[in-house]
Design a protein around this motif. Structure first.
Motif, mmCIF file in Angstrom:
data_model
loop_
_atom_site.group_PDB
_atom_site.id
_atom_site.type_symbol
_atom_site.label_atom_id
_atom_site.label_comp_id
_atom_site.label_asym_id
_atom_site.label_seq_id
_atom_site.Cartn_x
_atom_site.Cartn_y
_atom_site.Cartn_z
ATOM 1 N N ASP A 178 29.124 58.458 8.849
ATOM 2 C CA ASP A 178 30.065 57.655 8.059
ATOM 3 C C ASP A 178 30.069 56.207 8.528
ATOM 4 N N LYS A 179 30.041 56.022 9.860
ATOM 5 C CA LYS A 179 30.044 54.668 10.417
ATOM 6 C C LYS A 179 28.762 53.920 10.044
ATOM 7 N N ALA A 180 27.595 54.633 10.122
ATOM 8 C CA ALA A 180 26.313 53.997 9.805
ATOM 9 C C ALA A 180 26.248 53.591 8.346
ATOM 10 N N ASP A 181 26.822 54.398 7.456
ATOM 11 C CA ASP A 181 26.818 54.064 6.027
ATOM 12 C C ASP A 181 27.619 52.778 5.766
ATOM 13 N N MET A 182 28.734 52.638 6.463
ATOM 14 C CA MET A 182 29.557 51.439 6.284
ATOM 15 C C MET A 182 28.811 50.194 6.796
ATOM 16 N N VAL A 183 28.195 50.330 7.973
ATOM 17 C CA VAL A 183 27.454 49.192 8.525
ATOM 18 C C VAL A 183 26.264 48.849 7.637
ATOM 19 N N LEU A 184 25.621 49.875 7.085
ATOM 20 C CA LEU A 184 24.454 49.647 6.237
ATOM 21 C C LEU A 184 24.800 48.819 5.013
ATOM 22 N N LYS A 185 25.969 49.081 4.409
ATOM 23 C CA LYS A 185 26.375 48.309 3.240
ATOM 24 C C LYS A 185 26.556 46.830 3.613
ATOM 25 N N GLU A 186 27.209 46.589 4.744
ATOM 26 C CA GLU A 186 27.433 45.210 5.185
ATOM 27 C C GLU A 186 26.114 44.515 5.507
ATOM 28 N N VAL A 187 25.210 45.239 6.183
ATOM 29 C CA VAL A 187 23.923 44.664 6.560
ATOM 30 C C VAL A 187 23.085 44.353 5.337
ATOM 31 N N THR A 188 23.150 45.204 4.342
ATOM 32 C CA THR A 188 22.351 45.003 3.124
ATOM 33 C C THR A 188 22.726 43.699 2.428
ATOM 34 N N VAL A 189 24.037 43.435 2.357
ATOM 35 C CA VAL A 189 24.501 42.201 1.715
ATOM 36 C C VAL A 189 24.003 40.975 2.470
ATOM 37 N N LYS A 190 24.152 41.001 3.812
ATOM 38 C CA LYS A 190 23.713 39.855 4.625
ATOM 39 C C LYS A 190 22.195 39.683 4.577
ATOM 40 N N ALA A 191 21.482 40.793 4.571
ATOM 41 C CA ALA A 191 20.016 40.728 4.548
ATOM 42 C C ALA A 191 19.508 40.124 3.241
ATOM 43 N N GLN A 192 20.157 40.479 2.135
ATOM 44 C CA GLN A 192 19.738 39.928 0.851
ATOM 45 C C GLN A 192 19.954 38.408 0.811
ATOM 46 N N ALA A 193 21.057 37.962 1.386
ATOM 47 C CA ALA A 193 21.336 36.520 1.391
ATOM 48 C C ALA A 193 20.315 35.785 2.270
ATOM 49 N N ALA A 194 20.034 36.353 3.446
ATOM 50 C CA ALA A 194 19.066 35.721 4.341
ATOM 51 C C ALA A 194 17.660 35.751 3.760
ATOM 52 N N GLU A 195 17.317 36.816 3.087
ATOM 53 C CA GLU A 195 15.974 36.953 2.509
ATOM 54 C C GLU A 195 15.748 35.939 1.403
ATOM 55 N N SER A 196 16.819 35.644 0.634
ATOM 56 C CA SER A 196 16.701 34.660 -0.444
ATOM 57 C C SER A 196 16.345 33.284 0.122
ATOM 58 N N MET B 277 21.650 52.515 13.270
ATOM 59 C CA MET B 277 20.695 53.582 12.994
ATOM 60 C C MET B 277 20.257 54.294 14.282
ATOM 61 N N ARG B 278 20.127 53.519 15.397
ATOM 62 C CA ARG B 278 19.759 54.154 16.665
ATOM 63 C C ARG B 278 20.839 55.127 17.130
ATOM 64 N N GLU B 279 22.098 54.703 16.994
ATOM 65 C CA GLU B 279 23.190 55.596 17.392
ATOM 66 C C GLU B 279 23.184 56.870 16.546
ATOM 67 N N LYS B 280 22.952 56.676 15.273
ATOM 68 C CA LYS B 280 22.909 57.828 14.373
ATOM 69 C C LYS B 280 21.731 58.740 14.711
ATOM 70 N N GLN B 281 20.560 58.115 14.960
ATOM 71 C CA GLN B 281 19.360 58.890 15.275
ATOM 72 C C GLN B 281 19.505 59.619 16.615
ATOM 73 N N THR B 282 20.132 58.945 17.587
ATOM 74 C CA THR B 282 20.327 59.575 18.895
ATOM 75 C C THR B 282 21.191 60.823 18.775
#
Length: 427
Positions: A38-56, A270-275
């Motif tokens: 659940d925590k990783a899904d929340m962080v992933l949403k936030e990271v996706t938004v920031k990554a799209q802005a930086a990628e642009s 993702m590392r925490e989730k994978q661990t």
């Protein structure tokens, strides 16, 4: 073997206890994994938004970088062509330098002291003066030799200074087409070559190679000089392009740093989730392996338990068995099979009276020797009956040399074959 059985039973017990503990641990880890998901899904949403802005931003900066790089690539290609042609002139330069290295100051001094120097030396010095653009006498034709009269006095003036240093520091780029044309009549004469010069001029012959090498270098350098001029212009363009590229790269690095930061946040989640997933999977695999071990060895457990008891009983009987075996080896040698059996029976009775445990119906031969060895003895000539096998055991196990009564020479044959590997000497 008994110890291995005990170890196996202990491992089965430990496996059973591990299954219970792992089941409880797996239940806890699965709850933790759900929270981490659940925590990783929340962080992933936030990271996706920031990554799209930086990628642009990164894409826009990359366009500037690509444009600058295209200019750099074009300049580099032009520079490579110029350097390639300059490299083609290198052998001529090296040849000229090598020719000068063969000449010593003493060689120049020797030439200066010659009263009537060879005509070839004088013509070579004329060529040197032409390359250095020094003064020569007015042109007069030597009819006898069919060549221009050398300017030897001017050559002597030149050699009075430091001629080798002047030649080594000679500015090769100053050679022009007119100078090369003036050198051509000298070069066209049949004796103006290094082989003749070595015979006539000695070490000064290097000047012949040097003059020819300078003329050859000019032939290449006249193509390189325009390229060098163009290269200077191109390098100015390159400096401007590199400055633009540096600015673009700085802007890109800043945006990349922003992207790296948000990417690190995502990777950490993702590392925490994978661990947690791997921990849960390892726990599940351990539990499955322990369960499989218990299921696979459930039938063996009962057999191992019985064998463990049997081994324990054999350990108790070992003292009595060894006592019978040692008595057999020590005392039964002189007797026949029947009397040996009586001795064994008597010894077992005595052991029983003294309450020493031993194996009932103990077969001394099987205890003291293994089947493959007996088979090898038979191939070496020992008869296969119990009496002969016992004799073979006594012979090989006894601490003293035995005396054999061997009317049929069977024992002798067997001993010779058995001891052949030890280089037995028969006397």
């Amino acid at each position: 073997m008994a110890e291995r059985m005990k170890t196996g039973l202990q491992k089965l017990k430990e496996a059973s206890e591990s299954v219970v503990a792992l089941s409880k641990e797996l239940e806890i880890k699965e709850k933790e994994l759900k929270i981490a998901n659940d925590k990783a899904d929340m962080v992933l949403k936030e990271v996706t938004v920031k990554a799209q802005a930086a990628e642009s931003v990164k894409m826009e900066v990359q366009k500037v970088k690509d444009l600058a790089q295209m200019i750099v690539d074009g300049i580099s290609a032009d520079k490579a062509v110029a350097e390639k042609k300059l490299e083609a002139a290198r052998p001529a330069l090296e040849e000229a330098e090598a020719a000068l290295q063969t000449i010593k100051p003493a060689d120049i001094t020797l030439v200066r002291t010659l009263g009537r120097p060879p005509y070839l030396i004088m013509r070579i010095m004329d060529c040197v003066l032409l390359l250095l653009q020094r003064k020569l006498n007015p042109i007069r034709l030597d009819v006898e030799r069919n060549c221009i009269v050398p300017s030897w006095q001017e050559s002597l003036k030149f050699m009075a200074g430091n001629p080798l240093q002047a030649l080594q520091q000679f500015p090769k780029d100053t050679i022009n087409e007119e100078t090369v044309e003036l050198l051509c009549p000298y070069f066209q004469m049949s004796d103006y070559n290094i082989d003749v010069a070595r015979r006539v001029c000695g070490n000064v012959a290097g000047l012949c190679s040097w003059t020819r090498a300078m003329a050859y270098f000019h032939g290449i350098n006249k193509e390189v000089l325009p390229l060098q001029a163009n290269l200077t212009v191109q390098e100015s363009r390159l400096a401007i392009a590199l400055e633009d590229l540096k600015k673009a790269q700085c802007e890109l690095d800043a945006k990349q740093a922003e992207l790296d930061t948000v990417q690190m946040e995502y990777e950490q989640a993702m590392r925490e989730k994978q661990t947690l997933r791997e921990d849960a999977e390892r726990c599940r695999q351990k539990m499955q392996m322990a369960s499989s071990l218990i299921d696979g060895l459930s039938n063996e457990k009962e057999r191992w338990t019985e064998q463990g008891k049997e081994f324990a009983a054999e350990e108790k009987r070992l003292v009595g068995n060894v006592l019978v075996a040692t008595a057999f080896l020590s005392y039964s040698g002189p007797f026949n099979q029947e009397f040996r059996n009586q001795l064994l029976s008597k010894w077992q009775q005595e052991i029983t009276l003294r309450n020493i445990p031993f194996t009932t119906h103990l077969n001394v031969s099987e205890m003291l020797i293994d089947g493959p060895t007996v088979g090898e003895w038979n191939l070496q000539g020992l008869p296969n009956d119990d009496f002969s096998i016992q004799n073979g055991i006594i012979i090989t196990k006894a601490a003293r040399y035995p005396l054999l009564i061997d009317p049929q020479a069977q024992g002798k044959t067997w001993i010779k074959n058995n001891e052949a590997k030890n280089e037995l000497q028969v006397t």
